[in-house]
Design a protein around this motif. Structure first.
Motif, mmCIF file in Angstrom:
data_model
loop_
_atom_site.group_PDB
_atom_site.id
_atom_site.type_symbol
_atom_site.label_atom_id
_atom_site.label_comp_id
_atom_site.label_asym_id
_atom_site.label_seq_id
_atom_site.Cartn_x
_atom_site.Cartn_y
_atom_site.Cartn_z
ATOM 1 N N TYR A 1 -30.341 8.411 -17.557
ATOM 2 C CA TYR A 1 -31.799 8.319 -17.501
ATOM 3 C C TYR A 1 -32.273 8.436 -16.054
ATOM 4 N N GLU A 2 -31.612 7.717 -15.142
ATOM 5 C CA GLU A 2 -31.993 7.780 -13.731
ATOM 6 C C GLU A 2 -31.802 9.192 -13.179
ATOM 7 N N ARG B 1 -33.947 7.876 -6.858
ATOM 8 C CA ARG B 1 -33.456 7.705 -8.224
ATOM 9 C C ARG B 1 -31.989 8.087 -8.334
ATOM 10 N N TYR C 1 -36.166 15.496 -12.461
ATOM 11 C CA TYR C 1 -37.600 15.762 -12.649
ATOM 12 C C TYR C 1 -38.319 15.796 -11.299
ATOM 13 N N TYR C 2 -38.056 14.795 -10.463
ATOM 14 C CA TYR C 2 -38.699 14.746 -9.150
ATOM 15 C C TYR C 2 -38.252 15.914 -8.272
ATOM 16 N N VAL D 1 -34.595 11.475 -14.355
ATOM 17 C CA VAL D 1 -35.819 11.236 -13.578
ATOM 18 C C VAL D 1 -35.681 11.850 -12.194
#
Length: 278
Positions: free
Chosen positions: A195-196, A215, A202-203, A199
């Motif tokens: 999950y981290e 992250r 995504y960034y 993210v």
């Protein structure tokens, strides 16, 4: 000559007030009297003893009628709070609530059982069930059918599930549920790490390289030696490079090469624009 008062005059309103008041009283009397004519709803459990109520509730669980089971278990607890079935009713009510999709009620029942009967022989199951409820929380029907990827979910429920399983393993290492709890903890750790990383990715794809670094570092530090660590290191390498920090990028690359020698294709995600989904 007509002696009728104008309808909007004060005297006319005073003259009509008593009649209006009597009409309201009559309507209220009819309403209250009508309630007596309604058929009385009889409680089917009114003359049941604790043994029969427990058997009926347990049978409802077996049949999959979890809503009825919860209602019967709650009635059993309230009507026979000190009987020999009350403890079991609390625990089985938690399970029935869980199967009915009432996660908050299931967790509350587990917590109440743990708090009230900390030395009960089945308290390990209460910890296990609490972890299982959080493990399945918000997946819905498709989660049961297709085992949806936990890393796609909000991590709060995953953390709470991990905490419950961890407490079970720590307090009851020889429990029949300990091994399954350990397996689920490993799965949750991998999911939280992934999950981290998602993210962080995504960034990175949106040019927020500092956020991506933070992250990715969270995944590496909090969840070491998980499959997601490799991509987390790759994101560090790429993000430091984008920020013009060659020394930090080289350090991350060295750790990546030493830990995962075969990572030639790891950073190919950089070439894909963030807005392109195919």
């Amino acid at each position: 000559m007509s002696l009728a008062l104008p309808m909007n005059s004060p005297n006319a309103r005073r003259a009509g007030a008593p009649r209006s008041g009597w009409m309201w009283l009559l309507a209220l009397a009819l309403l209250l009297g009508g309630c007596q004519w309604l058929p009385e709803v009889k409680d089917e459990t009114a003359d049941w003893n604790a043994d029969r109520m427990y058997k009926e509730a347990h049978e409802a669980v077996i049949e999959g009628n979890y809503t009825r089971a919860v209602k019967l278990f709650e009635t059993l607890e309230s009507r026979f709070p000190y009987g020999r079935f009350a403890q079991q009713a609390m625990l089985e009510s938690a399970y029935a609530s869980y199967r009915a999709g009432e996660t908050a009620a299931a967790v509350a029942s587990c917590d109440r059982f743990i708090r009230t009967y900390p030395n009960h022989p089945s308290v390990d199951y209460a910890y296990y069930l609490k972890g299982l409820v959080h493990f399945r929380e918000d997946q819905g029907l498709l989660g049961y059918v297709y085992e949806l990827d936990l890393s796609e979910r909000e991590p709060k429920a995953m953390r709470e599930s991990f905490a419950a399983f961890k407490e079970l393993v720590a307090k009851f290492p020889d429990s029949r549920y300990a091994e399954d709890a350990k397996d689920r903890m490993r799965y949750l750790t991998n999911s939280l790490a992934l999950y981290e990383v998602k993210v962080a990715r995504y960034y990175y794809n949106r040019g927020a390289y500092v956020a991506a670094i933070n992250r990715a570092q969270t995944a590496i530090v909090n969840f070491p030696r998980t499959p997601a660590s490799e991509e987390a290191l790759g994101i560090l390498v790429a993000s430091y490079d984008k920020l013009g920090l060659p020394q930090q990028s080289a350090d991350a690359r060295r750790v990546l090469d030493q830990t995962y020698p075969k990572n030639d294709e790891l950073l190919q995600f950089q070439a894909k624009p963030w807005w392109k989904f195919w």
